[in-house]
Design an enzyme around this catalytic site. Structure first.
Site: not given
Lengths: 388, 581
Positions: B203, B362, B289, B365, B80, B302, B337, B109, B287, B291, B484
């Protein structure tokens, strides 16, 4: 009865009808309606009683959020709740959580309130004014950046000061326990008292317990929510932590690092008892195992020597075997849970467990003994339960 | 006549398969087509991930439920998260970015069309590889974070995937059970994970480099970086994060691969390695990641809030540079973490401080988005509703994030359902709400067709109700001590009703997704492609061309004089460039 319980909005309707109610009262009533399934309304009322008289409108709304969390936390009586602390560490951590909750609620209400106000005030209307082409104002932006900075640094100050306060106990350690995380059960060793046990951790109240955490397999995490935060149990990192219970009682502990198939069944029980009770438990636990007294128990001991001795140790039965694979069973009969609390310890559960542990805790190291006859199982259960 | 048709038929017969309907998509290097393929593929994986989520919630609906075996549950919850992160949100952003960034900056392009194509196919096959693992009964099963040493094996104990010999498999399993040093995942599960993740990593890096070069080198004349649409800004920041964060995951997973197959011991404590090395490497990817997953949504919001408020964003410079600040700071917070792993207090104080710092941009924003509404002329389209919902839900995700950044509170709450609540408010309430805001906003541009607004609003309310029912009770579960990643839980611990409510919420979200699918089928299958080039009265360049845009995007490359070129064209009496300096 049924109507009162099932129609929470009745309270709101009642408020609109008679403007007598303050915002605080409606909050109380809404909470009561919302939480009626979780705990009794009286608890709700009691908890909010001190606030009732002098709440402003916004204050009431923040208290709603506070109280909902608090009530739900307090009312599940068996919950290993972080907000129901039984020791100084958990107490400090819970206090800090409440502080954060208040700050967060105020921020949430302010920002969401501003957003909703603007959504209504500046919604498009056919006769409304055109949008004002303003792209910001530097002084306002700097101010808006400064506000969260100040708030966050206050929170940071509370964070770091509490963190250092919790890092070391204020009084000298008086009891040391080695905690070993297995897949998937906890072993507890008392080096000074020379006791090896599992699943149940006895500690005396009002005593700082120094805990050394070991694992020779994967990473686990040792957590007793009502006594304090968790510390990971990492192979090669012999972490330490300390605990202290001020209220006697039984507290559920859990493994909180995913450690494989049966991570869900790696709970344990911390029994915080008075000093005298702890001492008598120590004396009892230091004895070797009770000898069988009935024929069934004798038969059970024979079966144990044949089938179980490869993995389990019972002090005084076979000194040659020192196997550590499974829990030490010397005083198994006195424990209230089996195998990481997969089930409570009673004769029926124990019998089912020995017969086919894989059906109850799939993936555990305990093999199924489906070859044992019913009477053999009864004998084995009788013997193990006699090991008080 | 006869000769002519023979000749025609001859040409048809010789026509390359590359010109066929399917072939032209397989071989395309056009940024818009690649973007659409990214979005379709990512949406299919979103459905997979969603089904996995519903399986998880069904299993947890009641205590001691036997719906899934523990082995199956571990695979499903791992996949998941893996699916939603690597196969849905990340490629969805790449898809939006692919389609929109060249249009927004007035380019024909992407900078490297073939690398772009390579990136898509690596993603498609990487995703396929991860997903087919279910067919082998060996989907990754150690969590998306794959902590060593649970993920470890040694070549001595690895199951031979080709052996059908029961005895050999049993022997390997027995060795594993007996705790043969460092052998906890002898199956193929982790090998699928390592292989799939690395294809996706390559990728992502190619995509990141492509975006950076495109944005820095191919902007239309006059479109200075300080006038660039904020979505392009955030895609650029995301791209830098991809390029600098993904290698850490690649290194981590290769070391794991070496441990498993080549006899090294990077993560094995008994042999001089260190399990914590994995966590440091993983979270220094992990971390940034987070963002990567949220910054493009910031960018979309925005774009959308100003258009439907009929005015410029409040504090363009603050919004753009707070994104950059988040990008830099995201590399300094990884150990938050790991507050429970036993780091020295001074190190924890450092990471608590850096986490406090990253909360500031943050918060800025959020203030800017709310401020954008001030003085506006607000149109409540489906897209706008999702954008407004995003602000409130992301705000909750930010505030409960502050709770777990407070180290002593985190000792209690880390690895409990409180954190599950936090990430879902951020990723569902944030990234997914932002995604659907963007989907309703740009769908006419992609397809030439307007999505049904009523169905969109129904979906919005289903999402808001569903996500709060599903994820708000998780706060309380966590506070009540529920860890968890448990495949089941004991009854009467105060968790039962909360879990049931959460499951109901998850299914409401499922209904919301079905409403969107119905909307898409209705729009694409039964509506005429008559959307105007600029259906929303928008400001940025992608709306200056037809819907959908022609090949090569623009007849002539436009010249930009402000942040809102279209506003200037529509309002010559009050052009934006007069306000800029």
């Amino acid at each position: 009865m049924g109507i009162a319980r099932s129609l929470p909005f009745l309270y709101a309707v009642g408020w609109f009808h008679s403007r007598r109610y303050t915002a605080a009262l409606i909050a109380v009533r809404l909470i009561r309606a919302l939480t009626v399934h979780f705990c009794s309304a009286q608890e709700v009322e009691d908890l909010l009683m001190p606030f009732r008289s002098r709440l402003t409108r916004w204050g009431a709304i923040s208290v709603v959020a506070l109280a909902v969390a608090g009530l739900l936390a307090g009312c599940g009586e068996n919950s290993p709740s972080t907000l129901d602390p039984a020791g100084p560490i958990a107490d400090k951590e819970a206090g800090l959580f409440w502080l954060i909750l208040v700050v967060a609620t105020v921020v949430f209400v302010a920002v969401t309130g501003a957003l909703i106000y603007m959504m209504i005030r500046f919604r498009a209307r056919p006769d409304g004014p055109p949008a004002r082409q303003i792209g910001g104002k530097q002084s306002l932006e700097i101010f808006l950046a400064a506000v969260p900075t100040v708030v966050l640094f206050i929170v940071l100050f509370a964070t770091i000061s509490t963190m250092f306060a919790l890092a070391q106990p204020s009084d000298p350690k008086t009891l040391t326990v080695k905690v070993i995380g297995h897949q998937w059960w906890w072993e507890f060793q008392y080096p000074t008292q020379k006791i090896v046990t599992a699943d149940e951790l006895y500690i005396p109240v009002n005593t700082t317990v120094h805990i050394e955490l070991y694992s020779d397999n994967v990473i686990h995490s040792f957590w007793v929510p009502q006594l304090g935060g968790k510390t990971d149990v990492i192979p090669g990192h012999n972490n330490t932590m300390w605990l202290k219970a001020t209220t006697p009682g039984d507290y559920r502990g859990l493994c909180t690092e995913f450690c494989g198939t049966q991570h869900a069944h790696m709970d344990f029980l911390v029994r915080a008892v008075s000093g005298a009770t702890f001492q008598s438990w120590v004396n009892q636990s230091q004895r070797t195992a009770a000898a069988p007294t009935t024929p069934a128990q004798t038969q059970g001991q024979k079966l144990f020597m044949r089938s179980c001795i490869g993995c389990h140790l019972i002090n005084g039965v076979d000194q040659a075997s020192k196997s550590q694979v499974g829990p030490n069973l010397t005083h198994f009969g006195s424990r209230t849970l089996i195998a990481g609390w997969v089930v409570d310890n009673n004769s029926a559960n124990l019998k089912a467990w020995i017969h086919d542990a894989q059906a109850i805790k799939p993936g555990s190291d305990m093999p199924a003994f489906t070859n044992l006859s019913d009477s053999d199982l009864d004998a084995l259960v009788a013997y193990l339960q006699s090991l008080q | 006549m006869a000769i002519g048709s023979v000749a025609t038929r001859g040409r048809v017969a010789r026509r390359s398969w590359k010109q066929s309907a399917v072939g032209s998509w397989i071989t395309t290097v056009d940024h818009k087509r690649i973007g659409i393929m990214y979005m379709y593929t990512a949406f299919v994986f979103f459905l997979f991930g969603g089904i996995e989520a519903l399986l998880v919630r069904t299993q947890l609906a009641t205590p001691n439920n036997k719906f899934l075996s523990p082995e199956a549950y571990d695979q499903v919850f791992t996949m998941h998260a893996t699916t939603m992160i690597f196969l849905f949100v990340m490629p969805m952003w790449t898809g939006f970015g692919n389609y929109l960034v060249p249009l927004m900056i007035g380019a024909r392009d992407m900078a490297f069309p073939r690398i772009n194509q390579l990136g898509y196919w690596l993603f498609a096959f990487g995703g396929l590889l991860l997903t087919v693992s279910f067919l082998f009964g060996a989907a990754p099963n150690a969590g998306w974070f794959s902590y060593a040493p649970l993920t470890e094996a040694t070549s001595a104990c690895l199951q031979n995937p080709l052996a059908t010999d029961q005895a050999a498999t049993l022997q390997a399993a027995t060795q594993a059970a007996q705790g043969l040093q460092g052998c906890f995942s002898p199956g193929l599960n982790m090998d699928f994970w390592i292989a799939g993740i690395n294809l996706l990593g390559i990728s992502s890096i190619t995509g990141g480099i492509n975006f950076i070069v495109t944005i820095l080198r191919m902007r239309a004349p006059g479109l200075t970086i300080n006038r660039m649409p904020l979505f392009s800004w955030m895609i650029m920041v995301m791209s830098f994060l991809l390029v600098f964060a993904m290698p850490s995951l690649t290194v981590a997973s290769f070391l794991l691969l070496f441990d498993r197959h080549l006899g090294t011991h990077f993560y094995q404590a008994g042999a001089g390695g260190d399990p914590l090395l994995w966590q440091h490497l993983f979270w220094s990817f992990g971390h940034p990641e987070v963002y990567i997953l949220i910054l493009p949504a910031f960018g979309m919001i925005s774009e959308i809030l100003p258009v439907f408020s009929g005015k410029p964003i409040f504090g363009y410079t603050f919004v753009a540079w707070s994104g950059v600040a988040i990008g830099f700071l995201s590399f300094t917070v990884w150990a938050h973490h790991m507050f429970a792993v036993g780091l020295p207090p001074i190190a924890q104080a450092f990471f608590a401080s850096s986490t406090t710092l990253i909360a500031i941009p943050t918060a800025v924003k959020i203030f800017n988005w709310v401020g954008t509404l001030y003085g506006g002329h607000i149109r409540f389209t489906a897209s706008m509703l999702f954008a407004l919902g995003f602000i409130v839900m992301f705000l909750i995700g930010g505030l409960n994030g502050v709770a777990v950044a407070v180290v002593p509170v985190d000792y209690q709450l880390t690895d409990t359902y409180f954190v599950v609540s936090h990430i879902h408010y951020v990723l569902f309430g944030g990234a997914v709400m932002g995604l659907f805001a963007g989907m309703f906003y740009w769908f006419p541009k992609f397809s030439g067709r307007m999505l049904d607004e009523t169905l969109g609003k129904i979906q919005f309310w289903l999402f808001i109700i569903g996500l709060n029912l599903a994820f708000f009770p998780m706060h309380i579960m966590g506070l009540l001590g529920m860890p968890r990643r448990q495949y089941t839980y004991a009854p009467n611990l105060g968790w039962d009703q909360l879990n049931l409510i959460s499951t109901i919420g998850a299914f409401i979200l499922g209904v919301g997704v079905i409403v969107f699918i119905v909307n898409g089928i209705k729009t694409l299958g039964f509506m005429r492609a008559d959307a105007p080039g600029d259906p929303w009265d928008a400001f940025t360049l992608e709306w200056a061309t037809t819907s959908p845009p022609p090949a090569e995007n623009f007849a002539t490359i436009p010249v930009e004089r402000s942040r809102r070129t279209l506003w200037d064209i529509k309002h010559p009496e009050d052009p934006e460039w007069r306000r800029e300096h």
